[in-house]
Design a protein around this motif. Structure first.
Motif, PDB file in Angstrom:
ATOM      1  N   VAL A 881      46.343  32.041  26.860  1.00 18.09           N
ATOM      2  CA  VAL A 881      47.015  32.162  28.155  1.00 18.09           C
ATOM      3  C   VAL A 881      47.367  33.623  28.436  1.00 18.09           C
ATOM      4  CG1 VAL A 881      49.068  31.552  29.470  1.00 18.09           C
ATOM      5  CG2 VAL A 881      47.926  29.814  28.103  1.00 18.09           C
ATOM      6  N   ILE A 882      47.918  34.293  27.409  1.00 19.40           N
ATOM      7  CA  ILE A 882      48.294  35.701  27.565  1.00 19.40           C
ATOM      8  C   ILE A 882      47.067  36.549  27.891  1.00 19.40           C
ATOM      9  CG2 ILE A 882      49.150  37.719  26.320  1.00 19.40           C
ATOM     10  CD1 ILE A 882      51.056  35.848  24.833  1.00 19.40           C
ATOM     11  N   ARG A 883      45.936  36.228  27.239  1.00 22.33           N
ATOM     12  CA  ARG A 883      44.721  37.011  27.495  1.00 22.33           C
ATOM     13  C   ARG A 883      44.259  36.846  28.946  1.00 22.33           C
ATOM     14  NH1 ARG A 883      39.546  35.667  27.364  1.00 22.33           N
ATOM     15  NH2 ARG A 883      39.965  33.679  26.350  1.00 22.33           N
ATOM     16  N   TYR A 884      44.299  35.605  29.462  1.00 26.77           N
ATOM     17  CA  TYR A 884      43.908  35.371  30.856  1.00 26.77           C
ATOM     18  C   TYR A 884      44.821  36.158  31.816  1.00 26.77           C
ATOM     19  CZ  TYR A 884      40.355  31.690  30.368  1.00 26.77           C
ATOM     20  OH  TYR A 884      39.206  30.994  30.116  1.00 26.77           O
ATOM     21  N   VAL A 885      46.130  36.120  31.530  1.00 34.99           N
ATOM     22  CA  VAL A 885      47.078  36.819  32.407  1.00 34.99           C
ATOM     23  C   VAL A 885      46.846  38.318  32.347  1.00 34.99           C
ATOM     24  CG1 VAL A 885      49.515  37.287  32.847  1.00 34.99           C
ATOM     25  CG2 VAL A 885      48.785  34.981  32.222  1.00 34.99           C
ATOM     26  N   GLU A 886      46.617  38.849  31.145  1.00 33.78           N
ATOM     27  CA  GLU A 886      46.352  40.282  31.008  1.00 33.78           C
ATOM     28  C   GLU A 886      45.084  40.680  31.752  1.00 33.78           C
ATOM     29  OE1 GLU A 886      46.327  40.780  26.785  1.00 33.78           O
ATOM     30  OE2 GLU A 886      48.473  41.305  26.703  1.00 33.78           O
ATOM     31  N   ASP A 887      44.059  39.820  31.691  1.00 29.75           N
ATOM     32  CA  ASP A 887      42.821  40.109  32.435  1.00 29.75           C
ATOM     33  C   ASP A 887      43.091  40.176  33.934  1.00 29.75           C
ATOM     34  OD1 ASP A 887      41.416  40.193  30.090  1.00 29.75           O
ATOM     35  OD2 ASP A 887      40.594  38.160  30.263  1.00 29.75           O
ATOM     36  N   ALA A 888      43.908  39.244  34.422  1.00 27.07           N
ATOM     37  CA  ALA A 888      44.222  39.234  35.854  1.00 27.07           C
ATOM     38  C   ALA A 888      44.955  40.502  36.266  1.00 27.07           C
ATOM     39  CB  ALA A 888      45.051  37.999  36.206  1.00 27.07           C
ATOM     40  N   VAL A 889      45.912  40.941  35.412  1.00 26.65           N
ATOM     41  CA  VAL A 889      46.644  42.180  35.700  1.00 26.65           C
ATOM     42  C   VAL A 889      45.682  43.363  35.760  1.00 26.65           C
ATOM     43  CG1 VAL A 889      48.328  43.813  34.804  1.00 26.65           C
ATOM     44  CG2 VAL A 889      48.817  41.366  34.748  1.00 26.65           C
ATOM     45  N   THR A 890      44.767  43.427  34.784  1.00 25.57           N
ATOM     46  CA  THR A 890      43.800  44.532  34.746  1.00 25.57           C
ATOM     47  C   THR A 890      42.931  44.546  36.004  1.00 25.57           C
ATOM     48  OG1 THR A 890      43.740  44.412  32.327  1.00 25.57           O
ATOM     49  CG2 THR A 890      41.928  45.575  33.430  1.00 25.57           C
ATOM     50  N   PHE A 891      42.465  43.361  36.416  1.00 27.65           N
ATOM     51  CA  PHE A 891      41.635  43.289  37.625  1.00 27.65           C
ATOM     52  C   PHE A 891      42.392  43.809  38.855  1.00 27.65           C
ATOM     53  CE2 PHE A 891      39.216  39.721  35.413  1.00 27.65           C
ATOM     54  CZ  PHE A 891      38.133  40.530  35.113  1.00 27.65           C
ATOM     55  N   LEU A 892      43.667  43.435  38.984  1.00 31.15           N
ATOM     56  CA  LEU A 892      44.445  43.901  40.131  1.00 31.15           C
ATOM     57  C   LEU A 892      44.655  45.407  40.081  1.00 31.15           C
ATOM     58  CD1 LEU A 892      47.134  41.130  40.712  1.00 31.15           C
ATOM     59  CD2 LEU A 892      45.184  41.699  42.149  1.00 31.15           C
TER      60      LEU A 892
END
Length: 948
Positions: A881-892
């Motif tokens: 879950v943390i990895r998915y959230v971190e990926d989303a932050v990076t994309f933004l």
């Protein structure tokens, strides 16, 4: 003896007080004000003397003495100022203020003497032979003598000197009288103080009477300073230069304009003569009348006049300097007036542009609905009615544009919009628009066209159609029974040019032959009332007249042989080229050859309205292009910096940064990407001149709203390279069919779901996405609208209810849309009491619709509920879950919101805790609303919680 003295003082007080009261109620010149001031000082001096004579103690006498000195200390300096002014002489300000300072020091010394003994070294009472005081003067008494003797002596000297040099008899007599009376107080003072001849000091009494006598003498001689009063109140504010001189040509006054023309006047002293001023034309003083001279590139006209008093004695000169270069600026003033008129015309055009935008917006829906019916209808009758509705709607748009153009008739700025058209389509349009009007009156409407004439021409078909509609509708209006006939023939002038001849005839009898000459006058109210012509007919005829003048056509009206009106309209037109004519004749069948897709082409659509954005994307989806979206000018600029686009479709009316400013910045800041992109403006601005404005500000094309699909098709074909275009066979549009089960599940009270689905061509997923946006946005908008209403922020209230009007209409909540429009119009018209009384009703309606939307969204699992069972979706570890959230932050952070959305949606596919799912749903909603900053903030907060 003392009683007589007291009586004289009392009479002096009464007479001088009366004189003061009389003078204070009138406008005063400078001389009058000085005499009034002197009279006030004399009154105060005598008042103190009267109090002293009636005092019975040392303290009483001392108090009366203090009052006396207030009157006596300033008298001499006031007299000096009066004498200088009356003699047309100036006294340096430093001298005046110096004597005032001495007088103030004397008064302070007298008033503080009980504590300092600086003015009186001894001040004591003596009882015998009668009560009186004995005084000895201190060191400051000499200051008082200086303060009263020196100014008084200078004033007498000025009066005597002026009297000696004065040649005019009457004025010499006045100066002699004032100067002679001025010696009397001096004589009385000497007799009392030095020689001790007088038992009492009568100097204050004499001074008061001398002032009153001087006032009387000056009033009688009418020699007050009128010239100086005029110069201070009027001359100094004039634009022309004014200079006044005394008899010896010394400069007495120069206003600001004169000092600007002759800078030497700014430093001129009292003794300076006009001949000593640099650049002043000395020859002017040689004679009277008008003279001209040039200075500093300007042309001046100078007038010299003698100033004479009431008795025709020469008192000086008045010089008037007029700047004649203003006459040469007359044409500049005319240009300025023209600019003002142009600005007024521009303001009018801007108003009409705004009005056009509001009218064309609902027309967009009507035309879109017609287009949908034409594509989806199966029955021939339905298709025919839809075509008629489309024709009428298009005609209405033409009428709207022509009504807007009436504002430009007077300025002659109407323009032709030439394009290729077909006469059979033109005649069919007129028939479709007016056949119902004719049938309602029981009339037959016949349309005839010459069989062997060309069909395709180039010209302004909108104006031709408007002319025909106005004239045929007038024929129907004034025909009670029988028929109205429109026929078209062609008169060839050359191979490429000819005349279209429209003949309109009817069987009516309402129009008389004598009424025909007034048809095309500017129809005012008087003509309308007199001739029985209604106002709409009058406006139509004015438009017809001006349209025909612009088209180069003619009109002739007569009474036919069998009665009725016969109207013959002749319009020169150019035939279309052969290949264009053949292409036009293909009609719908030609469409198959032109259908294409261009999957390699990337375009950008910029619009702040999410619904408009969705519609635009849907309109262009058939071409299979790569479509990016931006909701603001700022976002568009950043996207163009990163990505090269073939075409950028830019909405004009956006907050913060409109389309024009965005286009300029893209051209300037985005390098080759900005320079190479084809910029296309999207706007409902229908007033002529809008297209030119866009072309001048970086746009290549202009697409008016509602967007015409054929024009969009041609635009794409023009600007997309041939190698990126792949022609395909036209296929029937396979619209997603909505099942009865879905319609039942989507049903909402007060929402026409089926209409919204058909009108906007939504499938169920699209409509659910629209519901999500409406719901999420609505939760915030309800609070925002209430806040604006309660705080009486009606500007923002109008903006929000305007947005609600469109959003509700797209949803199918038509009654809510109408109610929001009512509030918008009320706010725009300043009917704020209506808003105060009704805004809660509107919000209740809004919340009811939101409740229905929420129910539907929950039924489709689009909203999280507390009771949602776990284990339905695949499990996921906390680290994943943390990895998915971190990926989303990076994309933004890398400005890739679509990739961030993909990460969030992928994560929502797993079995998550209820609170985590709620936050992710909120993040998803923010991303859909293009609020990337808020989404990124929520992701960081979620990440902090997950890592605890």
């Amino acid at each position: 003896m003392i009683q007589v003295y007291l009586g004289v003082v009392l009479v002096t007080l009464i007479v001088s007080g009366t004189a003061i009261f009389y003078m204070m109620g009138r406008d005063q010149t400078q001389e009058q004000r000085l005499l009034l001031f002197m009279l006030l000082l004399g009154f105060v001096h005598n008042l103190g003397l009267y109090l002293e004579l009636n005092a019975g103690s040392v303290e009483g006498i001392m108090g009366a003495t203090m009052v006396e000195y207030v009157g006596s200390a300033f008298y001499s300096i006031a007299f000096l100022m009066f004498a200088a002014l009356h003699c047309n002489r100036k006294v340096r300000k430093e001298i005046i203020w110096g004597f005032y300072a001495l007088s103030i020091m004397v008064i302070v010394a007298v008033w503080t003497n009980p504590f300092t003994n600086l003015y009186y070294s001894e001040f004591r009472g003596v009882e015998k032979p009668f009560f009186h005081v004995v005084v000895k003067y201190g060191p400051l008494q000499k200051l008082f003598l200086v303060a009263i003797i020196v100014p008084y002596a200078v004033a007498i000297y000025r009066l005597v000197y002026e009297c000696k040099r004065e040649e005019e008899v009457h004025r010499k007599r006045v100066l002699t009288g004032i100067g002679g009376m001025s010696f009397v107080p001096v004589i009385s003072m000497f007799l009392y103080m030095i020689f001790g001849i007088l038992p009492y000091d009568v100097t204050p009494i004499i001074m008061a009477w001398v002032v009153m006598a001087s006032i009387f003498l000056l009033y009688k001689s009418n020699t007050f300073d009128v010239n100086r009063l005029a110069s201070t109140r009027v001359l100094d504010i004039m634009d022309d230069g004014v200079i006044t001189l005394d008899a010896e040509r010394h400069i007495l006054f120069a206003n600001a304009a004169a000092k600007t023309i002759f800078p030497g006047l700014q430093t001129a002293k009292e003794s300076t003569t006009i001949s000593e001023i640099d650049d002043f034309p000395a020859e002017v003083m040689e004679g009277m009348g008008k003279n001209e001279f040039e200075k500093d590139g300007c042309l001046y006209e100078i007038h010299l006049n003698v100033v004479r008093d009431h008795y025709d004695a020469v008192r000086g000169y008045a010089i008037l300097v007029v700047d004649e270069t203003e006459m040469y600026g007359f044409f500049d003033e005319l240009v300025s007036m023209k600019e003002k008129a142009d600005n007024a015309s521009k303001a009018k055009s801007e108003f009409l542009s705004s009005l056009s935008f509001e009218i064309r917006t609902p027309m967009n829906s009507i035309i879109g609905l017609c287009d949908m019916i034409m594509h989806e209808a199966k029955e021939p009758r339905d298709i025919e009615l839809a075509k008629d509705l489309m024709t009428s709607s298009t005609g209405l748009m033409t009428i709207i544009n022509n009504i807007l153009d009436i504002s430009k008739i007077e300025t002659g700025r109407m323009e032709l919009k030439e394009a290729q058209y077909r006469t059979d389509a033109l005649m069919n349009d007129v028939n479709a628009m007016l056949k119902y009007m004719a049938s309602e009156k029981g009339l037959s409407l016949a349309i005839e066209t010459q069989p062997d004439m060309p069909r395709s021409f180039e010209g302004d078909v909108g104006k031709i159609r408007q002319v025909l509609i106005n004239m045929v509708s007038n024929a129907i209006r004034y025909t009670d029974e029988g028929y109205v006939k429109l026929s078209l023939t062609y008169n060839a002038i050359s191979d490429l040019r000819g005349e279209l001849i429209f003949t309109i005839s009817d069987s009516g009898t309402a129009v008389k032959e004598e009424e025909i000459p007034v048809f095309f006058e500017n129809l005012g109210t008087d003509v309308i009332d007199k001739d029985g012509i209604d106002e709409s007919t009058g406006l139509g005829l004015v438009i017809v007249k001006n349209d025909l003048e612009l088209l180069g056509g003619t009109i002739f009206i007569s009474i036919g042989d069998n009665g009725g009106v016969v109207t013959k309209i002749t319009i020169p037109q150019r035939k279309a080229a052969l290949e264009e004519e053949e292409a036009a004749m293909l009609g719908g069948s030609g469409k198959a050859k032109e259908d294409f897709v261009c999957p390699a082409t990337r375009i950008l659509i910029v619009d702040d309205n999410r619904i408009n954005l969705k519609v635009a994307v849907g309109l262009m989806a058939r071409y299979q292009m790569k479509i990016d979206e931006a909701t603001s000018g700022k976002e568009a600029i950043e996207m163009v910096k990163e990505t090269p686009y073939r075409i950028i479709f830019m909405d004009y009316m956006m907050p913060e940064m409109d389309g024009v400013e965005t286009a300029k910045r893209i051209r300037k800041e985005c390098g080759e990407n900005g320079k190479n992109a084809i910029m296309v403006a999207l706007s409902a601005n229908a007033v002529k001149g809008a297209e030119e404005m866009f072309m001048e500000n970086g746009f290549k094309e202009f697409l008016p709203k509602p967007v015409d699909k054929l024009r969009l098709h041609e635009l794409l074909k023009t600007y997309i390279p041939e190698e990126e275009i792949h022609y395909v066979e036209a296929a029937e549009e396979d619209l997603s069919q909505v099942s009865k089960d879905d319609l039942s599940k989507l049903w909402m009270a007060d929402v026409d779901v089926e209409d919204a689905l058909r009108r906007k061509r939504h499938d169920v997923p699209d409509y659910l996405e629209l519901l999500e946006l409406f719901y999420t946005d609505g939760l915030e908008k309800v609070m925002l609208i209430r806040e604006y209403a309660e705080s009486q922020n009606y500007h923002d209230y109008e903006i929000e209810v305007h947005a609600l009007k469109s959003a509700a209409a797209n949803l199918g909540a038509n009654s809510l849309s109408i109610e929001a429009k009512t509030h918008e119009l009320a706010t725009h018209d300043g009917e704020f009491e209506f808003v105060k009384e009704k805004y809660e009703v509107l919000l209740q309606h809004y919340e009811d619709v939101l409740s229905e939307v929420e129910r539907v969204l929950r039924s489709y699992g689009k909203l999280v509920t507390q009771e949602e069972p776990s284990g339905v979706r695949p499990a996921i570890t906390e680290e994943e879950v943390i990895r998915y959230v971190e990926d989303a932050v990076t994309f933004l952070e890398d400005f890739k919101p679509k990739d961030a959305m993909a990460s969030v949606e992928a994560l929502l596919g797993y079995d998550l805790e209820v609170e985590t799912r709620k936050v992710l749903q909120s993040i998803k909603t923010k991303l859909k609303l293009y609020d990337d900053d808020a989404a990124e903030e929520l992701l960081h907060e979620l990440l902090d919680v997950l890592k605890i």
